[in-house]
Write a protein that holds these residues in place. Structure first.
Motif, PDB file in Angstrom:
ATOM      1  N   THR A 173     -26.713 -48.194   8.599  1.00 15.89           N
ATOM      2  CA  THR A 173     -25.254 -48.385   7.976  1.00 15.89           C
ATOM      3  C   THR A 173     -25.769 -47.155   6.756  1.00 15.89           C
ATOM      4  O   THR A 173     -23.760 -46.527   6.147  1.00 15.89           O
ATOM      5  CB  THR A 173     -25.518 -49.455   7.758  1.00 15.89           C
ATOM      6  N   LEU A 174     -25.884 -46.950   6.469  1.00 18.89           N
ATOM      7  CA  LEU A 174     -26.246 -46.223   4.588  1.00 18.89           C
ATOM      8  C   LEU A 174     -25.429 -44.548   4.680  1.00 18.89           C
ATOM      9  O   LEU A 174     -24.979 -44.077   4.258  1.00 18.89           O
ATOM     10  CB  LEU A 174     -26.767 -46.209   4.367  1.00 18.89           C
ATOM     11  N   ALA A 175     -26.041 -44.130   6.178  1.00 15.64           N
ATOM     12  CA  ALA A 175     -25.365 -43.118   6.829  1.00 15.64           C
ATOM     13  C   ALA A 175     -24.104 -42.874   7.197  1.00 15.64           C
ATOM     14  O   ALA A 175     -23.689 -42.248   7.128  1.00 15.64           O
ATOM     15  CB  ALA A 175     -26.129 -42.172   7.943  1.00 15.64           C
ATOM     16  N   ALA A 176     -22.722 -44.132   6.663  1.00 14.24           N
ATOM     17  CA  ALA A 176     -22.561 -44.411   7.201  1.00 14.24           C
ATOM     18  C   ALA A 176     -21.021 -44.139   6.288  1.00 14.24           C
ATOM     19  O   ALA A 176     -19.997 -43.852   5.815  1.00 14.24           O
ATOM     20  CB  ALA A 176     -21.148 -44.972   8.099  1.00 14.24           C
ATOM     21  N   THR A 177     -21.904 -44.089   4.963  1.00 13.51           N
ATOM     22  CA  THR A 177     -21.375 -44.142   3.747  1.00 13.51           C
ATOM     23  C   THR A 177     -21.304 -42.681   3.220  1.00 13.51           C
ATOM     24  O   THR A 177     -21.064 -41.712   3.802  1.00 13.51           O
ATOM     25  CB  THR A 177     -22.140 -45.159   2.219  1.00 13.51           C
ATOM     26  N   GLY A 178     -20.382 -42.737   1.926  1.00 19.70           N
ATOM     27  CA  GLY A 178     -19.735 -41.228   1.551  1.00 19.70           C
ATOM     28  C   GLY A 178     -21.559 -41.054   0.879  1.00 19.70           C
ATOM     29  O   GLY A 178     -21.671 -39.953   0.082  1.00 19.70           O
ATOM     30  N   LEU A 179     -22.882 -41.917   0.276  1.00 20.72           N
ATOM     31  CA  LEU A 179     -24.110 -41.557  -0.618  1.00 20.72           C
ATOM     32  C   LEU A 179     -24.680 -40.775   0.783  1.00 20.72           C
ATOM     33  O   LEU A 179     -25.415 -40.563   0.002  1.00 20.72           O
ATOM     34  CB  LEU A 179     -24.073 -43.195  -0.682  1.00 20.72           C
ATOM     35  N   ALA A 180     -23.851 -40.312   1.799  1.00 18.85           N
ATOM     36  CA  ALA A 180     -24.714 -39.753   3.252  1.00 18.85           C
ATOM     37  C   ALA A 180     -25.171 -38.080   1.988  1.00 18.85           C
ATOM     38  O   ALA A 180     -26.281 -37.965   2.085  1.00 18.85           O
ATOM     39  CB  ALA A 180     -24.334 -39.584   4.271  1.00 18.85           C
ATOM     40  N   PRO A 181     -24.231 -37.565   1.999  1.00 11.19           N
ATOM     41  CA  PRO A 181     -24.541 -36.181   1.121  1.00 11.19           C
ATOM     42  C   PRO A 181     -25.292 -36.239   0.375  1.00 11.19           C
ATOM     43  O   PRO A 181     -26.219 -35.256   0.883  1.00 11.19           O
ATOM     44  CB  PRO A 181     -23.325 -35.403   1.111  1.00 11.19           C
ATOM     45  N   ALA A 182     -25.452 -36.957  -0.441  1.00 13.75           N
ATOM     46  CA  ALA A 182     -26.149 -37.340  -1.297  1.00 13.75           C
ATOM     47  C   ALA A 182     -27.872 -37.049  -0.873  1.00 13.75           C
ATOM     48  O   ALA A 182     -29.255 -36.446  -1.557  1.00 13.75           O
ATOM     49  CB  ALA A 182     -26.053 -38.466  -2.778  1.00 13.75           C
ATOM     50  N   ILE A 183     -27.466 -38.456  -0.324  1.00 15.11           N
ATOM     51  CA  ILE A 183     -29.735 -38.819  -0.011  1.00 15.11           C
ATOM     52  C   ILE A 183     -29.733 -37.418   0.690  1.00 15.11           C
ATOM     53  O   ILE A 183     -31.162 -37.004   1.295  1.00 15.11           O
ATOM     54  CB  ILE A 183     -29.406 -39.962   1.525  1.00 15.11           C
ATOM     55  N   ASN A 184     -29.187 -37.304   1.903  1.00 19.67           N
ATOM     56  CA  ASN A 184     -29.425 -35.883   3.473  1.00 19.67           C
ATOM     57  C   ASN A 184     -30.077 -34.747   1.924  1.00 19.67           C
ATOM     58  O   ASN A 184     -30.988 -33.892   2.496  1.00 19.67           O
ATOM     59  CB  ASN A 184     -28.262 -35.115   3.988  1.00 19.67           C
ATOM     60  N   SER A 185     -29.190 -34.326   0.837  1.00 18.14           N
ATOM     61  CA  SER A 185     -29.453 -33.828  -0.156  1.00 18.14           C
ATOM     62  C   SER A 185     -30.820 -33.930  -1.253  1.00 18.14           C
ATOM     63  O   SER A 185     -31.962 -32.589  -0.816  1.00 18.14           O
ATOM     64  CB  SER A 185     -28.610 -33.139  -1.209  1.00 18.14           C
ATOM     65  N   GLY A 186     -30.979 -34.757  -1.386  1.00 22.67           N
ATOM     66  CA  GLY A 186     -32.627 -35.218  -1.764  1.00 22.67           C
ATOM     67  C   GLY A 186     -33.706 -35.032  -0.882  1.00 22.67           C
ATOM     68  O   GLY A 186     -34.668 -34.483  -1.058  1.00 22.67           O
ATOM     69  N   LEU A 187     -33.310 -35.580   0.732  1.00 17.39           N
ATOM     70  CA  LEU A 187     -34.633 -35.187   1.598  1.00 17.39           C
ATOM     71  C   LEU A 187     -34.967 -33.454   1.926  1.00 17.39           C
ATOM     72  O   LEU A 187     -36.112 -33.642   2.181  1.00 17.39           O
ATOM     73  CB  LEU A 187     -34.491 -35.892   2.716  1.00 17.39           C
ATOM     74  N   ALA A 188     -33.852 -33.467   1.540  1.00 18.87           N
ATOM     75  CA  ALA A 188     -33.895 -31.402   2.271  1.00 18.87           C
ATOM     76  C   ALA A 188     -34.523 -30.645   0.527  1.00 18.87           C
ATOM     77  O   ALA A 188     -35.993 -29.825   1.340  1.00 18.87           O
ATOM     78  CB  ALA A 188     -32.544 -31.036   1.890  1.00 18.87           C
ATOM     79  N   SER A 189     -34.114 -31.691  -0.402  1.00 23.51           N
ATOM     80  CA  SER A 189     -35.149 -30.908  -1.849  1.00 23.51           C
ATOM     81  C   SER A 189     -36.831 -31.435  -1.849  1.00 23.51           C
ATOM     82  O   SER A 189     -37.340 -30.781  -1.756  1.00 23.51           O
ATOM     83  CB  SER A 189     -34.221 -31.569  -3.120  1.00 23.51           C
ATOM     84  N   LEU A 190     -36.704 -32.622  -1.583  1.00 24.05           N
ATOM     85  CA  LEU A 190     -37.834 -33.104  -0.960  1.00 24.05           C
ATOM     86  C   LEU A 190     -38.966 -32.868   0.060  1.00 24.05           C
ATOM     87  O   LEU A 190     -40.023 -32.310  -0.054  1.00 24.05           O
ATOM     88  CB  LEU A 190     -37.498 -34.629  -0.738  1.00 24.05           C
ATOM     89  N   ALA A 191     -38.493 -32.310   1.547  1.00 22.94           N
ATOM     90  CA  ALA A 191     -38.532 -31.028   1.768  1.00 22.94           C
ATOM     91  C   ALA A 191     -39.236 -29.844   1.523  1.00 22.94           C
ATOM     92  O   ALA A 191     -40.280 -29.515   1.660  1.00 22.94           O
ATOM     93  CB  ALA A 191     -37.915 -31.423   3.271  1.00 22.94           C
ATOM     94  N   GLY A 192     -38.934 -29.198   1.059  1.00 22.84           N
ATOM     95  CA  GLY A 192     -38.430 -27.071   0.069  1.00 22.84           C
ATOM     96  C   GLY A 192     -40.137 -28.486  -1.039  1.00 22.84           C
ATOM     97  O   GLY A 192     -40.905 -27.296  -0.664  1.00 22.84           O
ATOM     98  N   LEU A 193     -39.971 -29.024  -1.722  1.00 23.35           N
ATOM     99  CA  LEU A 193     -41.008 -29.160  -2.624  1.00 23.35           C
ATOM    100  C   LEU A 193     -42.543 -29.534  -1.247  1.00 23.35           C
ATOM    101  O   LEU A 193     -43.288 -28.796  -2.187  1.00 23.35           O
ATOM    102  CB  LEU A 193     -41.195 -30.463  -3.667  1.00 23.35           C
ATOM    103  N   ILE A 194     -42.471 -30.008  -0.753  1.00 24.75           N
ATOM    104  CA  ILE A 194     -43.443 -30.410  -0.025  1.00 24.75           C
ATOM    105  C   ILE A 194     -43.716 -29.384   0.826  1.00 24.75           C
ATOM    106  O   ILE A 194     -45.687 -28.971   0.705  1.00 24.75           O
ATOM    107  CB  ILE A 194     -43.428 -31.849   1.277  1.00 24.75           C
ATOM    108  N   SER A 195     -43.032 -28.202   1.312  1.00 23.01           N
ATOM    109  CA  SER A 195     -43.338 -27.093   2.095  1.00 23.01           C
ATOM    110  C   SER A 195     -43.858 -25.953   1.081  1.00 23.01           C
ATOM    111  O   SER A 195     -44.706 -25.312   1.329  1.00 23.01           O
ATOM    112  CB  SER A 195     -42.499 -27.041   3.042  1.00 23.01           C
ATOM    113  N   SER A 196     -43.696 -26.166  -0.447  1.00 22.04           N
ATOM    114  CA  SER A 196     -44.032 -25.360  -0.855  1.00 22.04           C
ATOM    115  C   SER A 196     -45.384 -25.671  -1.873  1.00 22.04           C
ATOM    116  O   SER A 196     -45.858 -24.476  -2.410  1.00 22.04           O
ATOM    117  CB  SER A 196     -43.258 -24.863  -2.230  1.00 22.04           C
TER     118      SER A 196
END
Length: 62
Positions: free
Chosen positions: A38-61
């Motif tokens: 349900t959350l993925a279908a809202t307008g908040l989805a791009p912000a969540i994806n961006s935050g997850l991508a940033s977190l993945a980048g932080l963890i991989s570094s």
């Protein structure tokens, strides 16, 4: 060697382990999954994806 795994697969594994360990019941896991869809279908989805991508980048570094 870097291991690439999708966030969905990782979350699925975590939920499976929690259910098997008795920490999360099947109903709770289903409710969380439906909330995620349900959350993925809202307008908040791009912000969540961006935050997850940033977190993945932080963890991989690390």
């Amino acid at each position: 060697m870097a291991l690439s795994i999708s966030a969905a697969v990782l979350m699925g594994i975590i939920v499976f382990v929690l259910i098997k360990g008795g920490n999360v019941r099947v109903g709770s896991a289903l409710a969380c999954t439906l909330f995620g869809f349900t959350l993925a279908a809202t307008g908040l989805a791009p912000a969540i994806n961006s935050g997850l991508a940033s977190l993945a980048g932080l963890i991989s570094s690390l």
